[in-house]
Design a protein around this motif. Structure first.
Motif, PDB file in Angstrom:
ATOM      1  N   ILE A 198       9.550  34.355  58.327  1.00 12.12           N
ATOM      2  CA  ILE A 198       9.314  35.595  57.597  1.00 12.12           C
ATOM      3  C   ILE A 198       7.878  35.986  57.919  1.00 12.12           C
ATOM      4  CG2 ILE A 198       9.349  36.706  55.331  1.00 12.12           C
ATOM      5  CD1 ILE A 198      11.156  34.343  54.405  1.00 12.12           C
ATOM      6  N   TRP A 199       7.715  36.819  58.944  1.00 15.57           N
ATOM      7  CA  TRP A 199       6.383  37.006  59.526  1.00 15.57           C
ATOM      8  C   TRP A 199       5.587  38.132  58.886  1.00 15.57           C
ATOM      9  CZ3 TRP A 199       4.565  40.736  63.357  1.00 15.57           C
ATOM     10  CH2 TRP A 199       5.473  41.764  63.626  1.00 15.57           C
ATOM     11  N   LYS A 200       6.226  38.905  57.989  1.00 17.00           N
ATOM     12  CA  LYS A 200       5.516  39.930  57.231  1.00 17.00           C
ATOM     13  C   LYS A 200       5.905  39.815  55.757  1.00 17.00           C
ATOM     14  CE  LYS A 200       4.731  43.453  60.804  1.00 17.00           C
ATOM     15  NZ  LYS A 200       4.950  44.880  61.176  1.00 17.00           N
ATOM     16  N   ASN A 201       5.357  40.703  54.946  1.00 13.97           N
ATOM     17  CA  ASN A 201       5.579  40.622  53.501  1.00 13.97           C
ATOM     18  C   ASN A 201       7.046  40.780  53.132  1.00 13.97           C
ATOM     19  OD1 ASN A 201       2.829  40.359  53.164  1.00 13.97           O
ATOM     20  ND2 ASN A 201       2.497  42.515  52.699  1.00 13.97           N
ATOM     21  N   ILE A 202       7.433  40.116  52.046  1.00 12.09           N
ATOM     22  CA  ILE A 202       8.762  40.240  51.478  1.00 12.09           C
ATOM     23  C   ILE A 202       8.598  40.325  49.964  1.00 12.09           C
ATOM     24  CG2 ILE A 202       9.078  37.726  51.508  1.00 12.09           C
ATOM     25  CD1 ILE A 202      12.077  38.238  51.909  1.00 12.09           C
ATOM     26  N   SER A 203       9.328  41.242  49.325  1.00 13.73           N
ATOM     27  CA  SER A 203       9.121  41.455  47.895  1.00 13.73           C
ATOM     28  C   SER A 203      10.375  42.030  47.260  1.00 13.73           C
ATOM     29  CB  SER A 203       7.931  42.390  47.641  1.00 13.73           C
ATOM     30  OG  SER A 203       8.141  43.632  48.290  1.00 13.73           O
TER      31      SER A 203
END
Length: 400
Positions: A198-203
């Motif tokens: 998961i190489w960028k933000n997750i929300s």
């Protein structure tokens, strides 16, 4: 003499601020495990598998000597990331509850509380998944199960009716059949890792009326020396009839418009402004002048009082690509740029990553250009199909 040219406005997008209820799922509360359960370690998001294995001392520095060749087992395995997180009633009770994934690398199945909510197969795009029926107030779990990118690419190639060549470094893979950073498969200048993560933000995102998912400003020079600015605001409407007012301000100019969504889903609001000559200072290439940026603010005011603000920094310039017939009957056209009508050499370079491990420290394009000024950078950063590094700015808040 024939002369063809194009006018290009310089546009910089630097960060944004999102509103409503957002629960950030990033951090070090994750764990990752391989397919047979023999390797299980703590994980950090954003990041990727090689970094997590390095921190856990399962592998050493993959850049040292031939370690990338010794660590090909990582790329050939499947890896599953998971964590628990809490949500309160203000989130779960909203009209829409989405999982917002800014970067999943690459082929993954995502589940929340045991319910499959979506799949991904493209590292370079943002994904939204509706998780309203999957979440609950209190404790929740999320699982992101990755398939080996190398294995996936080989399977896709076999299903294709024609043979297409595409290497994978030290192991079977076909880079042409996966929407993933192409340098992950190795090159003459770099190793082959083919990581997952998961190489960028997750929300978790919740809202009741509409949500600004993207803002696209386009800036065009005017014959008077000013600039015509077109701002397209993309909103995700929670339901048919949702609506409100969208306002844009930049360089003391303002515009606004009302919208009503005809159906749930994406709605685009287009607003136009004119920035007069003298209201902004021009953005110049390095060594030719300063690079002033101006704040653009886009605000959504919902009919039911929800509010969201997104901010960008933009710059104004005119750049011509001049293509004229060559003198003395020579075949072909010239190719050079003229910034604000000052001819200049292209001075380009191919920039490659300081590290292929996304999440690790790396040199930005801005840093490289300040060391040696270039007008064109053919970037391999986050690369292949051009996922450009963005310099983030501080977020601002909004109310609902």
């Amino acid at each position: 003499m024939e002369k063809s040219f194009c006018l290009i406005s310089c546009l910089f997008l630097i960060g944004s601020s999102f509103a409503y209820n957002i629960t950030d799922l990033g951090g070090s509360e994750w764990h990752v495990v391989n397919a047979n359960g023999s390797v299980k370690v703590p994980a950090t998001v954003p990041g990727q598998i090689h970094l997590d294995l390095m921190v856990a001392k399962i592998i050493s520095d993959p850049y040292y000597r031939f370690n990338d060749a010794l660590d090909t087992w990582i790329a050939m395995d499947n890896w599953t990331y998971s964590r628990s997180f809490d949500l309160d009633n203000s989130v779960t009770g909203a009209n829409k509850v989405w999982l917002e994934c800014h970067g999943i690398d690459t082929v993954a199945t995502i589940s929340v509380n045991g319910h499959m909510v979506g799949t991904t197969n493209n590292q370079h795009r943002k994904y939204y998944f509706d998780i309203k029926d999957a979440v609950r107030s209190g404790s929740n779990t999320i699982v992101v199960a990755f398939e080996s990118g190398a294995t996936y690419s080989v399977r896709q190639a076999k299903d294709y009716p024609y043979s297409v060549q595409g290497g994978g470094g030290y192991f079977p893979a076909n880079r042409n059949f996966i929407r993933k950073c192409q340098s992950d498969f190795g090159w003459d200048w770099g190793p082959a890792f083919v990581p997952v993560g998961i190489w960028k933000n997750i929300s978790v995102l919740s809202f009741n009326e509409a949500y600004i998912s993207d803002v696209v400003p386009q800036i065009f020079p005017d014959t008077t020396g000013g600039f015509n600015v077109t701002v397209t605001t993309y909103l995700q409407a929670a339901e048919a009839g949702a609506g409100g007012k969208v306002s844009v301000s930049i360089a003391n100019e303002q515009a606004s418009g009302m919208f009503t969504a005809s159906a749930p889903g994406e709605t685009a609001v287009v607003l136009n402004l004119f920035v007069k000559k003298g209201d902004v200072q021009l953005w110049w290439p390095n060594e030719y002048g300063d690079q002033p940026l101006y704040k653009m603010t886009v605000t959504f005011h919902g009919n039911k009082e929800e509010t969201q603000t997104v901010m960008r920094n933009v710059g104004f310039r005119k750049l011509e690509l001049v293509q004229e017939r060559l003198p003395d009957g020579e075949e072909g056209l010239s190719f050079f740029s003229a910034s604000m009508m000052y001819p200049s050499l292209s001075r380009d370079q191919t920039g490659f990553p300081r590290t292929l491990l996304r999440g690790a420290s790396r040199m930005s394009i801005c840093t490289i250009n300040s060391i040696r000024p270039f007008f064109l950078i053919k970037t391999w950063f986050e690369c292949g199909e051009a996922a450009y590094i963005r310099r983030e700015t501080s977020m601002t808040s909004a109310t609902s």
